[in-house]
Design a protein around this motif. Structure first.
Motif, mmCIF file in Angstrom:
data_model
loop_
_atom_site.group_PDB
_atom_site.id
_atom_site.type_symbol
_atom_site.label_atom_id
_atom_site.label_comp_id
_atom_site.label_asym_id
_atom_site.label_seq_id
_atom_site.Cartn_x
_atom_site.Cartn_y
_atom_site.Cartn_z
ATOM 1 N N SER A 87 0.837 -1.203 0.000
ATOM 2 C CA SER A 87 0.000 0.000 0.000
ATOM 3 C C SER A 87 0.871 1.251 0.000
ATOM 4 C CB SER A 87 -0.951 0.005 1.204
ATOM 5 O OG SER A 87 -0.248 0.121 2.423
ATOM 6 N N LYS A 88 2.007 1.190 0.687
ATOM 7 C CA LYS A 88 2.951 2.315 0.655
ATOM 8 C C LYS A 88 3.505 2.508 -0.754
ATOM 9 C CE LYS A 88 4.733 1.816 5.402
ATOM 10 N NZ LYS A 88 5.948 1.499 6.182
ATOM 11 N N TYR A 89 3.918 1.407 -1.365
ATOM 12 C CA TYR A 89 4.491 1.491 -2.704
ATOM 13 C C TYR A 89 3.486 2.071 -3.697
ATOM 14 C CZ TYR A 89 6.577 0.255 -7.137
ATOM 15 O OH TYR A 89 7.092 0.325 -8.415
ATOM 16 N N LEU A 90 2.252 1.556 -3.658
ATOM 17 C CA LEU A 90 1.243 1.964 -4.636
ATOM 18 C C LEU A 90 0.718 3.370 -4.384
ATOM 19 C CD1 LEU A 90 -0.690 -1.419 -4.906
ATOM 20 C CD2 LEU A 90 0.767 -0.371 -6.649
ATOM 21 N N TYR A 91 1.093 3.974 -3.300
ATOM 22 C CA TYR A 91 0.703 5.359 -3.044
ATOM 23 C C TYR A 91 1.401 6.297 -4.025
ATOM 24 C CZ TYR A 91 -0.839 9.300 -0.145
ATOM 25 O OH TYR A 91 -1.459 10.437 0.321
ATOM 26 N N TYR A 92 2.642 5.958 -4.383
ATOM 27 C CA TYR A 92 3.440 6.852 -5.230
ATOM 28 C C TYR A 92 3.878 6.250 -6.568
ATOM 29 C CZ TYR A 92 3.997 10.035 -1.262
ATOM 30 O OH TYR A 92 3.767 10.925 -0.232
ATOM 31 N N HIS A 93 3.901 4.919 -6.669
ATOM 32 C CA HIS A 93 4.566 4.301 -7.821
ATOM 33 C C HIS A 93 3.676 3.286 -8.529
ATOM 34 C CE1 HIS A 93 8.200 6.058 -6.144
ATOM 35 N NE2 HIS A 93 7.958 5.427 -5.006
ATOM 36 N N SER A 94 3.941 3.154 -9.834
ATOM 37 C CA SER A 94 3.296 2.109 -10.623
ATOM 38 C C SER A 94 4.120 0.834 -10.535
ATOM 39 C CB SER A 94 3.186 2.547 -12.088
ATOM 40 O OG SER A 94 2.765 1.466 -12.888
ATOM 41 N N LEU A 95 3.473 -0.293 -10.555
ATOM 42 C CA LEU A 95 4.178 -1.572 -10.514
ATOM 43 C C LEU A 95 4.962 -1.835 -11.794
ATOM 44 C CD1 LEU A 95 1.272 -3.583 -8.916
ATOM 45 C CD2 LEU A 95 3.538 -3.356 -7.893
ATOM 46 N N SER A 96 4.503 -1.311 -12.904
ATOM 47 C CA SER A 96 5.184 -1.560 -14.172
ATOM 48 C C SER A 96 6.374 -0.638 -14.387
ATOM 49 C CB SER A 96 4.214 -1.416 -15.344
ATOM 50 O OG SER A 96 3.662 -0.116 -15.371
ATOM 51 N N ASP A 97 6.368 0.510 -13.730
ATOM 52 C CA ASP A 97 7.476 1.459 -13.875
ATOM 53 C C ASP A 97 7.493 2.372 -12.651
ATOM 54 O OD1 ASP A 97 9.383 3.328 -14.532
ATOM 55 O OD2 ASP A 97 8.650 3.666 -16.566
ATOM 56 N N ALA A 98 8.466 2.168 -11.786
ATOM 57 C CA ALA A 98 8.522 2.907 -10.522
ATOM 58 C C ALA A 98 8.720 4.401 -10.716
ATOM 59 C CB ALA A 98 9.640 2.351 -9.645
ATOM 60 N N THR A 99 9.145 4.813 -11.906
ATOM 61 C CA THR A 99 9.345 6.237 -12.145
ATOM 62 C C THR A 99 8.031 6.932 -12.500
ATOM 63 O OG1 THR A 99 9.848 5.897 -14.494
ATOM 64 C CG2 THR A 99 11.697 5.834 -12.939
ATOM 65 N N ASN A 100 6.979 6.140 -12.749
ATOM 66 C CA ASN A 100 5.666 6.702 -13.056
ATOM 67 C C ASN A 100 4.743 6.612 -11.846
ATOM 68 O OD1 ASN A 100 6.346 7.282 -15.719
ATOM 69 N ND2 ASN A 100 5.617 5.303 -16.474
ATOM 70 N N PRO A 101 3.793 7.536 -11.737
ATOM 71 C CA PRO A 101 2.813 7.448 -10.649
ATOM 72 C C PRO A 101 1.868 6.275 -10.889
ATOM 73 C CG PRO A 101 2.220 9.215 -12.153
ATOM 74 C CD PRO A 101 3.570 8.728 -12.589
ATOM 75 N N PRO A 102 1.208 5.781 -9.844
ATOM 76 C CA PRO A 102 0.291 4.645 -10.017
ATOM 77 C C PRO A 102 -0.941 5.040 -10.813
ATOM 78 C CG PRO A 102 0.076 5.560 -7.819
ATOM 79 C CD PRO A 102 1.243 6.262 -8.455
ATOM 80 N N SER A 103 -1.511 4.077 -11.490
ATOM 81 C CA SER A 103 -2.784 4.299 -12.158
ATOM 82 C C SER A 103 -3.883 4.362 -11.100
ATOM 83 C CB SER A 103 -3.075 3.156 -13.134
ATOM 84 O OG SER A 103 -3.272 1.940 -12.412
ATOM 85 N N SER A 104 -5.086 4.781 -11.511
ATOM 86 C CA SER A 104 -6.196 4.821 -10.555
ATOM 87 C C SER A 104 -6.505 3.421 -10.033
ATOM 88 C CB SER A 104 -7.436 5.432 -11.208
ATOM 89 O OG SER A 104 -7.828 4.674 -12.347
ATOM 90 N N HIS A 105 -6.345 2.400 -10.885
ATOM 91 C CA HIS A 105 -6.570 1.025 -10.442
ATOM 92 C C HIS A 105 -5.565 0.640 -9.365
ATOM 93 C CE1 HIS A 105 -8.491 1.034 -14.441
ATOM 94 N NE2 HIS A 105 -9.297 0.128 -13.935
ATOM 95 N N GLU A 106 -4.313 0.995 -9.586
ATOM 96 C CA GLU A 106 -3.277 0.635 -8.621
ATOM 97 C C GLU A 106 -3.477 1.372 -7.299
ATOM 98 O OE1 GLU A 106 0.615 -0.502 -11.273
ATOM 99 O OE2 GLU A 106 -0.026 1.592 -11.318
ATOM 100 N N LYS A 107 -3.841 2.639 -7.361
ATOM 101 C CA LYS A 107 -4.135 3.375 -6.132
ATOM 102 C C LYS A 107 -5.297 2.729 -5.379
ATOM 103 C CE LYS A 107 -2.500 8.098 -6.947
ATOM 104 N NZ LYS A 107 -2.911 9.530 -6.936
ATOM 105 N N PHE A 108 -6.291 2.317 -6.128
ATOM 106 C CA PHE A 108 -7.460 1.675 -5.533
ATOM 107 C C PHE A 108 -7.056 0.391 -4.812
ATOM 108 C CE2 PHE A 108 -11.162 -1.271 -6.245
ATOM 109 C CZ PHE A 108 -12.036 -0.656 -5.367
ATOM 110 N N ILE A 109 -6.210 -0.420 -5.450
ATOM 111 C CA ILE A 109 -5.746 -1.661 -4.832
ATOM 112 C C ILE A 109 -4.914 -1.349 -3.586
ATOM 113 C CG2 ILE A 109 -4.351 -3.730 -5.144
ATOM 114 C CD1 ILE A 109 -7.043 -3.689 -6.654
ATOM 115 N N GLY A 110 -4.073 -0.325 -3.654
ATOM 116 C CA GLY A 110 -3.278 0.061 -2.489
ATOM 117 C C GLY A 110 -4.155 0.429 -1.311
ATOM 118 N N MET A 111 -5.247 1.149 -1.572
ATOM 119 C CA MET A 111 -6.167 1.520 -0.500
ATOM 120 C C MET A 111 -6.899 0.299 0.059
ATOM 121 S SD MET A 111 -7.734 5.049 -2.047
ATOM 122 C CE MET A 111 -6.718 6.521 -2.188
ATOM 123 N N LEU A 112 -7.259 -0.630 -0.824
ATOM 124 C CA LEU A 112 -7.895 -1.857 -0.353
ATOM 125 C C LEU A 112 -6.943 -2.669 0.519
ATOM 126 C CD1 LEU A 112 -9.939 -3.152 -3.435
ATOM 127 C CD2 LEU A 112 -10.813 -2.144 -1.338
#
Length: 494
Positions: free
Chosen positions: A133-158
């Protein structure tokens, strides 16, 4: 030998490639178990929680029907857990079946569930979810230099909300009359009426330490307004800090029992206590305990870096326990600054290194006997090598340790097949970029009719020239410990 034929002339993967694999393997294990498998007691998140998540994501207000489907246009259904069971198989109940909304159902086959609920496994799940959840707050799983997508943020919150519910569940249902955490078996017949039966076994002090660590981690994240403002919840943070303080009070007054722990448990306890001290900002209070436990671990050296299995015995511990002892002593060294612990860690590594088989790039006692590795064994070795790397300053030693770590990772995980992996992830070592991969797609979460997670173990019989996998046995404790190790392998280098 099958490993020799595969490894002969193979190019050692780079640290960068195994780190990318580590992140995705960690995610697929935690995501598949916590939100897809339905392997446990359901969380049943309220409508209020989903409304809150949607609002935080600053998306359009979804109607109640969409929200009840737990979706942000994912093509499969999510099943959050309050508690996870202890064992299952990996096969899906009905992957081709669909629900009314047309989403795939990736739940696992309930016929194979062993419905024990362990505090240790619960704590591993909580901590795994917190880290991701910490990781997905700021980073995308496919590219850490990019911000997370809305789906990834949603999963991080879940993940975070799941960890909170699981923490509350443990306090409410997994304690005995003395307030200590114990394993129980789910005997519930109805989803809205939880009935757990007490298992007949002695108190496990490692369970208490794992739950202390989990509550401390929840407090640290929920209290961190500066770095995670959308996660900030001072009321819940105070609640989990109080629960952690209760356990810590017991441990500080029961220290003698910790010195009697088996060596395999002692090596797990020390790093947890070090992290807990940082989470709760109680370094001064916990430093004496950590110092004594590290000294106790060192005192169990029998000869030349070999450790006994317990305080009084002379039988030698497993290689995996030696791997974990390196991590324990390096973390103790960083925490206390006692050089002696660093020196002992290096002695233990020299013993392990004498058991290195360069033909198949695994640690083992004999080239003629079978090699047997569980997911925890693999993670223990990776942790130990990575811990040594974190304090090494000689370029030649760094290069050798990195090569050994990469080779061991490739053999024990990729070649063995212990991590069920889609072809896309397994090819990362040959890919320049994974930016085109969608970590939430079915292509990365499903392989044949199995979920992409760690199986229990693999065995190699040199005379039979075969690798045997136990794909019919999945244990969350094994998979989650490995997932946490792989996440740390990635995160501590970024």
């Amino acid at each position: 030998m099958i490993f020799q034929s595969v490894l002969g002339g193979f190019d050692t993967p780079t640290m960068e490639s195994i780190e990318k694999q580590s992140l995705l393997y960690s995610f697929t294990n935690v995501f598949s178990l916590a939100l897809l498998s339905d392997m446990g007691i359901s969380a049943n998140f309220s409508q209020e929680i989903y409304d809150k998540l949607h609002k935080l994501l600053a998306t359009e207000t979804l109607d109640s029907e969409d929200a009840n489907h737990h979706s942000l246009e994912l093509d499969y259904t999510l099943f959050p857990l309050r508690a996870v069971y202890s064992r299952s198989n990996l096969d899906f109940a009905d992957i081709l079946g669909t629900r009314n909304e047309g989403k795939k159902d990736l739940r696992w086959n309930k016929e194979h569930f062993k419905k024990n609920v362990s505090p240790l496994t619960q704590a591993l799940l909580i901590n795994s979810e917190l880290q991701l959840s910490k990781y997905l707050y700021y980073h995308s799983l496919s590219d850490a230099t990019n911000p997370p997508s809305s789906h990834e943020k949603f999963i991080g919150m879940l993940f975070l909300h799941g960890a909170m519910e699981q923490g509350e569940f443990c306090y409410q249902y997994l304690r005995n009359g003395h307030g200590l955490f114990i394993e129980k078996k789910d005997k519930s017949k109805y989803q809205d009426h939880i009935l757990l039966k007490v298992k007949d076994h002695p108190i496990r002090w490692l369970d208490q330490i794992y739950m202390l660590h989990a509550y401390a981690g929840l407090y640290e994240l929920l209290n961190n307004h500066e770095h995670y403002p959308n996660y900030h919840d001072p009321e819940q943070a105070a609640n989990f800090k109080e629960l952690a303080s209760q356990i810590l009070h017991v441990l500080l007054h029961q220290q003698d029992v910790l010195y009697e722990l088996k060596t395999k448990d002692l090596t797990l306890a020390i790093p947890l206590l070090v992290e807990t001290a940082h989470h709760l900002q109680q370094q001064e209070e916990l430093e004496p305990m950590v110092t004594k436990l590290c000294a106790e671990l060192c005192a169990r050296e029998v000869i030349s870096g070999k450790l006994s299995r317990d305080r009084q015995g002379i039988k030698i511990s497993s290689l995996a326990t030696h791997g974990r002892s390196i991590t324990a002593l390096i973390e103790g060294y960083k925490f206390t600054q006692y050089d002696f612990f660093h020196g002992e860690a290096k002695k233990i590594y020299h013993y392990l290194n004498s058991r290195w088989n360069g033909e198949i790039n695994l640690f083992g006692h004999s080239k003629r006997k079978k090699f047997k590795y569980s997911a925890i064994d693999i993670a223990s070795m990776i942790n130990g090598l990575h811990s040594l790397l974190s304090v090494e300053d000689q370029p030649s030693n760094i290069a050798l340790l990195q090569k050994q770590l990469c080779s061991f990772f490739h053999s024990s995980i990729n070649i063995s097949g212990i991590q069920v992996s889609s072809p896309l992830v397994s090819e990362i070592s040959n890919m320049r970029s994974i930016g085109n991969l969608d970590p939430l797609s079915l292509d990365l979460l499903v392989y044949e009719n199995n979920s992409c997670v760690f199986t229990r173990e693999f065995k190699i019989y040199p005379k039979k020239d075969r690798v045997y996998l136990q794909r019919d046995s999945f244990e969350p404790q094994q998979a989650l410990y490995a997932a946490l190790t792989l996440y740390n392998l990635y995160s501590k280098n970024h």
